[in-house]
Enzyme design. Structure first.
Site, short mmCIF file in Angstrom:
data_model
loop_
_atom_site.label_atom_id
_atom_site.label_comp_id
_atom_site.label_asym_id
_atom_site.label_seq_id
_atom_site.Cartn_x
_atom_site.Cartn_y
_atom_site.Cartn_z
N THR A 1 0.87 -1.17 0.00
CA THR A 1 0.00 0.00 0.00
C THR A 1 0.90 1.21 0.00
OG1 THR A 1 -0.08 0.43 2.36
CG2 THR A 1 -1.51 -1.31 1.54
N CYS A 2 0.31 2.40 0.03
CA CYS A 2 1.21 3.55 0.02
C CYS A 2 1.93 3.72 1.35
CB CYS A 2 0.46 4.82 -0.38
SG CYS A 2 -1.00 5.11 0.59
N ARG B 1 2.80 0.89 3.32
CA ARG B 1 3.58 -0.29 3.72
C ARG B 1 3.82 -1.24 2.55
NH1 ARG B 1 1.63 -2.31 8.25
NH2 ARG B 1 0.21 -0.57 8.63
N HIS C 1 0.72 -9.73 13.52
CA HIS C 1 0.95 -8.54 12.71
C HIS C 1 -0.10 -8.41 11.61
CE1 HIS C 1 3.27 -5.28 10.97
NE2 HIS C 1 3.07 -5.84 9.78
N GLU D 1 -8.82 3.02 9.59
CA GLU D 1 -9.27 3.32 8.22
C GLU D 1 -9.65 2.02 7.52
OE1 GLU D 1 -7.15 2.81 5.32
OE2 GLU D 1 -5.37 2.05 6.32
#
Lengths: 443, 255
Positions: free
Chosen positions: A49-50, A52, A98, A113
């Site tokens: 993702t942006c 991770r 995690h 989110e």
């Protein structure tokens, strides 16, 4: 066997590095195929993702982490030294935990989110498409997705507004319920106002009216919303038909005063009217808010609500952590039994092999025995093997339920000269077993 | 009965709550039916029985409407009031076997009572809705946008629900008053006696008529419509309980 997540995120790595190490959706299946083609990678899922980039992998041993880092370096064409200091690596139940935390949104930059869950889903979909996720990672991601959903339904972690626009939508819903059929009047052509109007139309509000001092701008903006431009002088009558009024002009003085709203409200016969005043300085006079059935939210009110909601979500983290804890425990049981299964079958195979060889040899030497006698020997040896195996098997299954299972299973493998990995080239050659068998038999 | 309050408190698990409330409704329905069978008459003569009946119809009405309006906060209100009513009703002297006054020895007596009580149930729910509306409006005004506020129904829903309830309750009360006066003619030889119960039910009727007028004719939906609902409910309370407490008039047998 080794389950690991290696990656970096917004807390560990600067944005420039994250950009270099991100994979677009289109590249994702190829990336999976590429990584899965490495011998040491039994299964893998890549989440990008942006904020991770993370590689979840199932490998024979901890040493194979290097393979993943090496792959990252070659795939992204970035020297390993450049990103290695920013990497985190979590193994075993930490890796499971995690993923579950990530999917629940409590590892996100904006707490709770919703996007991340979709991104976890598409990572899993890409891995499935590239057939790089099987029993373990497939199961892990399916459960991860359900944990994400569970966290959002059972706690308030995903509730409330994340932006000014969504606060406005929330308040509008509290007043009008469904926004379908409600109309929005946008006064001024400010970017923020436009954004808020977009939020509202995306949530169902149908008609958009636009008023601006420069009428041409109003026409342009109205076109974008498929709406209608109204003359700035017609503001008051527009307020009669609109339900939500967004103001974002650059005017130095308020443009909407008490008198205007009061007469509009009379014509509205008390139907509530919702003002979203995003302009600084304010476009709506303060005393408008005192009118009955009129709700005025200025930028400070909206900002305060965003803050309050973020605070509410922070208070929910504990509950989510608890869900994650339970789910990890549940998955660990599966994971560990999964770990024990190859050991048990390898052990059984090995014993059966020994038994078979020894009885064959015996058969050669005792040719004078009758068929029944030989059968009896066969049965007896089988029963001996089963009895010897019984306790260790139970014990191995039991090891699988504990934290130190990995070491214990390693020890078992060591003790009996079996290998836990089922990759073809590492299957123990028969000759090795044969040389050991004499020692093991008497026990 | 305590199940009812649980159902009321838990608006988070509203699906379970409504299931529970539905079960309670059936159980209570059976209980009322048994009462009737036991007493060989329609069991809504004394106050305890009337309260039971209101409590029953209250939940029933809410559940009927739930699918259309989805407002768990009001479900909490309905079930809580309902539970309180049951508690009060069961603490009152249950004179099921008491001999009926001659005036009441007719099944026709039940008709005005049932219709009036149904009306009161509707008005009670409308009142609950009006209170919810007032709280929501207050929170929106003071900009307290939080979890509680989000769980309350929107102004629009609260308003429409109240309207729906009055539009059910009002014809019921109208019917109750008409059948009541018809019955009064046979029992007391007079259609209308201006005794407190009759007078107050007329006042109640007028208030709700005013509300409907405001809503339908002037199409207003504002604080005033809401206030009328609250005033109307106070009249319901006076008609239903207050008059009996004052202890005068023809309807005083109702204890």
């Amino acid at each position: 066997m080794h389950l690991v997540v290696i990656g970096l995120n917004h807390t560990t790595a600067p944005v420039e590095l994250r950009e270099k190490l991100s994979i677009s959706d289109g590249q994702l299946p190829d990336a999976h195929r590429d990584l899965a083609s490495r011998d040491a990678v039994l299964e893998c899922v890549i989440l990008s993702t942006c904020n991770r980039t993370e590689v979840y992998a199932y490998t024979p041993s901890r040493a194979d982490d290097e393979v993943i880092i090496e792959w990252m370096s070659s795939f992204f064409s970035v020297p390993a030294g450049d990103f290695q200091p920013f990497l985190y690596s979590r193994a075993g139940h930490k890796a499971i935990e995690h993923l579950f935390r990530v999917a629940s949104g409590i590892d996100s930059m904006v707490l709770g989110e919703a996007q991340i869950l979709g991104q976890v889903k598409s990572a899993y979909a890409a891995a499935t498409a590239a057939s790089s996720a099987h029993t373990l990672l497939g199961g892990l991601f399916q459960q991860g997705i359900s944990v994400g959903k569970r966290a959002r339904t059972e706690t308030e972690i995903g509730r409330g507004a994340f932006s000014i626009g969504s606060v406005a939508v929330g308040v509008a819903r509290s007043i009008f319920d469904e926004l379908k059929g409600r109309s929005v009047l946008l006064v001024g052509a400010g970017k923020m106002g436009e954004l808020t109007a977009t939020h509202l139309t995306a949530s169902g509000a149908s008609a958009v009216l636009v008023a601006n001092r420069t009428h041409q701008k109003a026409i342009d903006l109205a076109e974008r919303f498929n709406g209608q431009a109204v003359e700035f002088s017609q503001l008051q009558s527009a307020m009669i038909s609109a339900d939500i009024v967004i103001t974002s002009t650059g005017a130095a003085e308020p443009i909407i005063d008490r008198e205007m709203v009061l007469s509009a409200m009379k014509a509205r016969r008390g139907r509530p009217l919702f003002f979203v005043d995003i302009a600084v300085p304010r476009d709506i006079e303060a005393d408008v808010d005192l009118l009955d059935g009129v709700f005025v939210y200025n930028i400070d009110d909206l900002q305060a609500a965003v803050e309050a909601h973020a605070k509410e979500r922070r208070a929910e983290v504990q509950k989510v952590e608890e869900i994650v804890r339970l789910e990890v425990a549940e998955f660990m049981i599966k994971f560990r039994t999964l770990d024990a299964v190859p050991v048990i079958s390898a052990l059984r195979e090995k014993f059966e092999d020994i038994r078979q060889r020894e009885t064959d040899r015996l058969r050669d030497r005792l040719r004078h025995l009758s068929r029944e006698d030989l059968e009896l020997i066969n049965l007896t040896t089988r029963s001996i093997v089963n009895r010897i195996c019984h306790t260790p098997m139970i014990q191995i299954k039991d090891y699988a339920g504990h934290d130190d299972s990995s070491e214990k299973l390693d020890m078992v493998c060591d003790l009996f000269g079996i290998c836990r990995v089922e990759t073809p080239e590492e299957n123990p050659p028969d000759s090795v077993q044969a040389s050991n068998q004499g020692d093991k038999k008497p026990s | 009965m305590y199940l009812w309050s649980i159902a009321g408190g838990a608006d988070r698990v509203s699906r379970w709550a409504s299931l529970l409330a539905a079960l309670g409704l059936v159980a209570q329905g059976v209980a009322i039916a048994l009462d009737c069978a036991h007493a060989h008459r329609v069991a809504i003569i004394n106050l305890a029985e009337s309260l039971m009946f209101i409590s029953w119809t209250l939940t029933g009405l809410y559940l009927l409407m739930e699918r259309r309006f989805r407002m768990p906060a009001l479900g909490a209100f309905a079930t809580l009031v309902s539970a309180c009513l049951i508690v009060v009703a069961s603490s009152l002297p249950g004179s099921i076997n008491a001999a009926l006054l001659p005036a009441l020895q007719s099944h026709w007596n039940a008709v005005p009572t049932i219709t009036c009580l149904l009306g009161y149930s509707g008005f009670t729910l409308a009142f609950g809705s009006a209170v919810v509306y007032a709280i929501q409006a207050r929170m929106l005004k003071t900009k307290r946008i939080n979890v509680i506020q989000r769980r309350l129904p929107s102004l629009d829903v609260a308003d429409r629900f109240a309207y729906k309830m009055v539009s059910i309750g009002f014809p019921m009360l109208t019917l109750g008053i008409i059948t009541g006066s018809l019955w009064a003619q046979t029992a007391w030889n007079s259609y209308w006696n201006w005794d407190p119960k009759e007078t107050w039910s007329l006042i109640t009727w007028l208030i709700y008529a005013a509300y409907l007028h405001v809503r339908i004719v002037s199409r207003r939906r504002d604080k005033w419509a809401n206030r009328l609902l609250i005033i109307g409910f106070l009249c319901v309370l006076i008609t239903f309980i207050g008059v009996n407490l004052l202890g005068s008039g023809l309807h005083i047998y109702s204890w």
